[in-house]
Scaffold this motif. Sequence first.
Motif, PDB file in Angstrom:
ATOM      1  N   ALA A  39      11.574   4.219  32.562  1.00  0.00           N
ATOM      2  CA  ALA A  39      12.051   4.591  31.230  1.00  0.00           C
ATOM      3  C   ALA A  39      13.248   5.533  31.302  1.00  0.00           C
ATOM      4  CB  ALA A  39      10.909   5.235  30.435  1.00  0.00           C
ATOM      5  N   HIS A  40      13.277   6.391  32.320  1.00  0.00           N
ATOM      6  CA  HIS A  40      14.403   7.317  32.475  1.00  0.00           C
ATOM      7  C   HIS A  40      15.683   6.536  32.759  1.00  0.00           C
ATOM      8  CE1 HIS A  40      16.210  11.179  32.952  1.00  0.00           C
ATOM      9  NE2 HIS A  40      16.336  11.126  34.266  1.00  0.00           N
ATOM     10  N   PHE A  41      15.605   5.542  33.623  1.00  0.00           N
ATOM     11  CA  PHE A  41      16.761   4.683  33.912  1.00  0.00           C
ATOM     12  C   PHE A  41      17.263   4.008  32.646  1.00  0.00           C
ATOM     13  CE2 PHE A  41      18.073   0.263  34.693  1.00  0.00           C
ATOM     14  CZ  PHE A  41      19.202   0.461  35.469  1.00  0.00           C
ATOM     15  N   GLU A  42      16.349   3.445  31.872  1.00  0.00           N
ATOM     16  CA  GLU A  42      16.742   2.749  30.650  1.00  0.00           C
ATOM     17  C   GLU A  42      17.399   3.697  29.658  1.00  0.00           C
ATOM     18  OE1 GLU A  42      16.747  -0.384  30.323  1.00  0.00           O
ATOM     19  OE2 GLU A  42      15.529  -0.960  32.053  1.00  0.00           O
ATOM     20  N   ALA A  43      16.845   4.897  29.504  1.00  0.00           N
ATOM     21  CA  ALA A  43      17.405   5.860  28.556  1.00  0.00           C
ATOM     22  C   ALA A  43      18.785   6.330  28.997  1.00  0.00           C
ATOM     23  CB  ALA A  43      16.459   7.053  28.405  1.00  0.00           C
ATOM     24  N   LEU A  44      18.949   6.567  30.287  1.00  0.00           N
ATOM     25  CA  LEU A  44      20.253   6.999  30.793  1.00  0.00           C
ATOM     26  C   LEU A  44      21.298   5.905  30.612  1.00  0.00           C
ATOM     27  CD1 LEU A  44      19.131   8.726  34.114  1.00  0.00           C
ATOM     28  CD2 LEU A  44      20.024   9.871  32.087  1.00  0.00           C
ATOM     29  N   ARG A  45      20.916   4.665  30.860  1.00  0.00           N
ATOM     30  CA  ARG A  45      21.860   3.552  30.721  1.00  0.00           C
ATOM     31  C   ARG A  45      22.221   3.311  29.262  1.00  0.00           C
ATOM     32  NH1 ARG A  45      20.191  -2.320  32.965  1.00  0.00           N
ATOM     33  NH2 ARG A  45      18.619  -2.015  31.346  1.00  0.00           N
ATOM     34  N   GLU A  46      21.225   3.479  28.380  1.00  0.00           N
ATOM     35  CA  GLU A  46      21.444   3.183  26.962  1.00  0.00           C
ATOM     36  C   GLU A  46      22.146   4.319  26.224  1.00  0.00           C
ATOM     37  OE1 GLU A  46      21.148   0.669  23.605  1.00  0.00           O
ATOM     38  OE2 GLU A  46      20.656   0.277  25.721  1.00  0.00           O
ATOM     39  N   HIS A  47      21.744   5.555  26.515  1.00  0.00           N
ATOM     40  CA  HIS A  47      22.223   6.683  25.704  1.00  0.00           C
ATOM     41  C   HIS A  47      22.997   7.738  26.481  1.00  0.00           C
ATOM     42  CE1 HIS A  47      19.715   5.066  22.510  1.00  0.00           C
ATOM     43  NE2 HIS A  47      18.665   5.117  23.317  1.00  0.00           N
ATOM     44  N   GLY A  48      23.104   7.577  27.796  1.00  0.00           N
ATOM     45  CA  GLY A  48      23.757   8.593  28.603  1.00  0.00           C
ATOM     46  C   GLY A  48      22.807   9.725  28.945  1.00  0.00           C
ATOM     47  N   LEU A  49      23.259  10.627  29.786  1.00  0.00           N
ATOM     48  CA  LEU A  49      22.474  11.803  30.165  1.00  0.00           C
ATOM     49  C   LEU A  49      22.663  12.880  29.103  1.00  0.00           C
ATOM     50  CD1 LEU A  49      20.822  13.463  32.282  1.00  0.00           C
ATOM     51  CD2 LEU A  49      23.044  14.214  33.194  1.00  0.00           C
ATOM     52  N   ARG A  50      21.564  13.272  28.486  1.00  0.00           N
ATOM     53  CA  ARG A  50      21.597  14.360  27.503  1.00  0.00           C
ATOM     54  C   ARG A  50      21.192  15.643  28.217  1.00  0.00           C
ATOM     55  NH1 ARG A  50      17.566  12.217  23.201  1.00  0.00           N
ATOM     56  NH2 ARG A  50      18.009  14.244  22.214  1.00  0.00           N
ATOM     57  N   LEU A  51      22.150  16.533  28.383  1.00  0.00           N
ATOM     58  CA  LEU A  51      21.954  17.779  29.116  1.00  0.00           C
ATOM     59  C   LEU A  51      21.931  18.940  28.132  1.00  0.00           C
ATOM     60  CD1 LEU A  51      21.859  19.465  31.731  1.00  0.00           C
ATOM     61  CD2 LEU A  51      24.365  19.348  31.771  1.00  0.00           C
ATOM     62  N   ARG A  52      20.759  19.567  28.001  1.00  0.00           N
ATOM     63  CA  ARG A  52      20.612  20.707  27.103  1.00  0.00           C
ATOM     64  C   ARG A  52      20.763  22.001  27.899  1.00  0.00           C
ATOM     65  NH1 ARG A  52      15.362  18.107  23.960  1.00  0.00           N
ATOM     66  NH2 ARG A  52      16.559  16.724  22.581  1.00  0.00           N
ATOM     67  N   VAL A  53      21.780  22.762  27.537  1.00  0.00           N
ATOM     68  CA  VAL A  53      22.127  24.002  28.227  1.00  0.00           C
ATOM     69  C   VAL A  53      22.465  25.051  27.167  1.00  0.00           C
ATOM     70  CG1 VAL A  53      22.883  22.987  30.418  1.00  0.00           C
ATOM     71  CG2 VAL A  53      24.457  23.039  28.478  1.00  0.00           C
ATOM     72  N   PRO A  54      22.647  26.322  27.560  1.00  0.00           N
ATOM     73  CA  PRO A  54      22.888  27.357  26.549  1.00  0.00           C
ATOM     74  C   PRO A  54      24.045  27.091  25.604  1.00  0.00           C
ATOM     75  CG  PRO A  54      22.290  28.377  28.612  1.00  0.00           C
ATOM     76  CD  PRO A  54      22.416  26.903  28.893  1.00  0.00           C
ATOM     77  N   GLU A  55      25.068  26.349  26.051  1.00  0.00           N
ATOM     78  CA  GLU A  55      26.196  26.083  25.154  1.00  0.00           C
ATOM     79  C   GLU A  55      25.957  24.904  24.227  1.00  0.00           C
ATOM     80  OE1 GLU A  55      27.762  24.680  29.293  1.00  0.00           O
ATOM     81  OE2 GLU A  55      26.264  26.088  28.500  1.00  0.00           O
ATOM     82  N   GLY A  56      24.787  24.277  24.299  1.00  0.00           N
ATOM     83  CA  GLY A  56      24.463  23.172  23.402  1.00  0.00           C
ATOM     84  C   GLY A  56      24.004  21.939  24.163  1.00  0.00           C
ATOM     85  N   GLU A  57      23.881  20.820  23.453  1.00  0.00           N
ATOM     86  CA  GLU A  57      23.515  19.565  24.104  1.00  0.00           C
ATOM     87  C   GLU A  57      24.774  18.787  24.437  1.00  0.00           C
ATOM     88  OE1 GLU A  57      20.021  17.214  22.920  1.00  0.00           O
ATOM     89  OE2 GLU A  57      21.381  15.504  22.708  1.00  0.00           O
TER      90      GLU A  57
END
Length: 338
Positions: free
Chosen positions: A33-51
Amino acid sequence: MRYVIIGAGAVGGVIGGRLAGSGHEVVLVARGAHFEALREHGLRLRVPEGELTHRLPVVDGPAALGELRPDDVLVLAVKTQDSVAALQTWGPAPVAGGGTAAERLPLFCAQNGVEGRRLALRLFRRVYGVCVWLPSTYVEPGVVSAAGSPLTGILHLGRHPHGTDETARLVAADLEKSHFEAPVVADVARWEYAKLLSNLGNALEAVTGPVSDEAALALFRRVRAEGAAVLDAAGIAYASTEEQQAVRGDKVTLVPLDGAPRGGGSSWQSLTRGTGTIEADYLNGEIALLGRLHGVPTPLNELLQHLADTFARERRAAGSMPVAELMRRADEAVVNMR
């Protein structure tokens, strides 16, 4: 250099996302599921400056890349229990110009524990240790978070088993531009063993929840002391708590992230995702192994290893054992070991 992140979970996803954010070429390796989500929506990286969303190439194995490039840097960030399968998959991958990844490419092991480097060195000629001080979370496909500020993390780098070289310095320079501090050290194993002592609490947290009340903290101190006694008996050097604190200071301070509550460390996250496996065999189990080799009893680490493995195998909820029950079992384990 192009970075191939083998295991784009909490640690790998954050390192890959941060490198991509500073302009470096990155390929993510994931599955399910992680592979599918990354391929479909990109990597969503949540960090102090935002998503931040990074649209990066994502593959499920080396075949999807064809030949690897001579300038590729492989970053092994899977859990240790998944290392052998990953190494056997990527080691034989062909590299443009001839040879295989195991023969030609550098492999950086960004993993908890110490066993991953030994496993890698059986197949790869150029293995580097990475002592990972990186509070990060992966519980939702396609999403990773890291709450550290002003730095995302501190990553000590060095050749395994010892030494430094130009490749380590070049990778460190890229990481330094990507919200990390990355000291290059000739004795990286000394830092990794110190981190191993800290990670002995991962199973405790996974089984009972956050190690915050005095009873849980007292138990962790006993578990860590047991581990330190084993390393001392084995003659294994490790950085002191004071040395670690001097290096880290307040460089990685956790701040609240919108929509990304931090529930626990890597073992807690494995139970939360219901993976069916956990890394305790290579954390508490490493201490148990060394204890048996050097004649030092390790009842508390053996107990935590057993409980964590049972929780993972039976897919029990993270943090579901009351601290009082764990304390009772710990006292019983110590008595039975005498």
